[in-house]
Design a protein around this motif. Structure first.
Motif, PDB file in Angstrom:
ATOM      1  N   ILE A  54      -1.809  -5.450 -19.402  1.00 21.17           N
ATOM      2  CA  ILE A  54      -1.545  -5.478 -18.122  1.00 21.17           C
ATOM      3  C   ILE A  54      -0.057  -5.684 -17.924  1.00 21.17           C
ATOM      4  N   SER A  55       0.734  -4.876 -17.458  1.00 21.31           N
ATOM      5  CA  SER A  55       2.166  -4.843 -17.453  1.00 21.31           C
ATOM      6  C   SER A  55       2.517  -5.977 -16.426  1.00 21.31           C
ATOM      7  N   VAL A  56       3.964  -6.475 -16.569  1.00 21.75           N
ATOM      8  CA  VAL A  56       4.650  -7.263 -15.988  1.00 21.75           C
ATOM      9  C   VAL A  56       4.510  -6.859 -14.386  1.00 21.75           C
ATOM     10  N   GLU A  57       4.910  -5.544 -14.214  1.00 19.91           N
ATOM     11  CA  GLU A  57       4.974  -5.072 -12.930  1.00 19.91           C
ATOM     12  C   GLU A  57       3.407  -5.216 -11.978  1.00 19.91           C
ATOM     13  N   GLU A  58       2.428  -4.845 -12.686  1.00 19.73           N
ATOM     14  CA  GLU A  58       1.180  -4.949 -12.190  1.00 19.73           C
ATOM     15  C   GLU A  58       0.827  -6.500 -11.911  1.00 19.73           C
ATOM     16  N   LEU A  59       1.103  -7.410 -12.772  1.00 18.87           N
ATOM     17  CA  LEU A  59       0.765  -8.895 -12.455  1.00 18.87           C
ATOM     18  C   LEU A  59       1.533  -9.238 -11.422  1.00 18.87           C
ATOM     19  N   LEU A  62       0.128  -8.398  -7.890  1.00  9.17           N
ATOM     20  CA  LEU A  62      -0.904  -9.137  -7.590  1.00  9.17           C
ATOM     21  C   LEU A  62      -0.367 -10.598  -7.007  1.00  9.17           C
ATOM     22  N   ALA A  63       0.442 -11.151  -7.961  1.00  6.03           N
ATOM     23  CA  ALA A  63       0.954 -12.472  -7.567  1.00  6.03           C
ATOM     24  C   ALA A  63       1.720 -12.405  -6.130  1.00  6.03           C
ATOM     25  N   GLU A  64       2.549 -11.491  -6.058  1.00  5.84           N
ATOM     26  CA  GLU A  64       3.327 -11.393  -4.742  1.00  5.84           C
ATOM     27  C   GLU A  64       2.133 -11.175  -3.544  1.00  5.84           C
ATOM     28  N   SER A  65       1.232 -10.343  -3.845  1.00  7.27           N
ATOM     29  CA  SER A  65       0.283 -10.163  -2.771  1.00  7.27           C
ATOM     30  C   SER A  65      -0.406 -11.653  -2.554  1.00  7.27           C
ATOM     31  N   ALA A  82       5.327 -12.995 -13.487  1.00  5.05           N
ATOM     32  CA  ALA A  82       5.163 -12.973 -14.613  1.00  5.05           C
ATOM     33  C   ALA A  82       6.527 -12.607 -15.328  1.00  5.05           C
ATOM     34  N   THR A  83       6.805 -12.920 -16.739  1.00  5.21           N
ATOM     35  CA  THR A  83       7.793 -12.493 -17.560  1.00  5.21           C
ATOM     36  C   THR A  83       7.399 -11.690 -18.460  1.00  5.21           C
ATOM     37  N   GLU A  84       6.122 -11.627 -19.063  1.00  4.95           N
ATOM     38  CA  GLU A  84       5.718 -11.005 -20.204  1.00  4.95           C
ATOM     39  C   GLU A  84       4.347 -10.418 -19.542  1.00  4.95           C
TER      40      GLU A  84
END
Length: 91
Positions: A54-59, A62-65, A82-84
């Motif tokens: 799961i990419s940092v962008e995808e994580l 979700l977190a921003e949502s 996420a940073t990794e």
């Protein structure tokens, strides 16, 4: 529910077979517990398991949502970004 069976125990490690949903008729996954370094590794997936990176962008999407919904209700951010990337195993 996951069923675990201890297969081998040594001073340095433990080996478990695991059965997702308790389905012992399927090929088990293998987990090794490194007692020296305190690490747990899935060395072989069970028959019905799957994995993905799961990419940092995808994580972070979700977190921003989640954080956006919490802010709309008057709260403060709940999840850190996420940073990794993350490697996950699912059943």
């Amino acid at each position: 529910m996951v069923t675990f069976k201890l297969i081998e125990e040594k001073d340095e490690y433990l080996i478990y077979w695991y059965y997702p949903n308790g389905k012992e008729e399927l090929k088990p996954g293998i987990i090794i517990v490194d007692k020296i370094n305190g690490k747990i590794d899935i060395t072989e997936l069970a028959e019905d398991d799957w994995e993905r990176d799961i990419s940092v962008e995808e994580l972070n999407e979700l977190a921003e949502s989640v954080n956006r919904e919490i802010r709309e209700e008057g709260g403060t951010d709940f999840l850190e970004l996420a940073t990794e990337p993350e490697h996950s195993v699912f059943f």
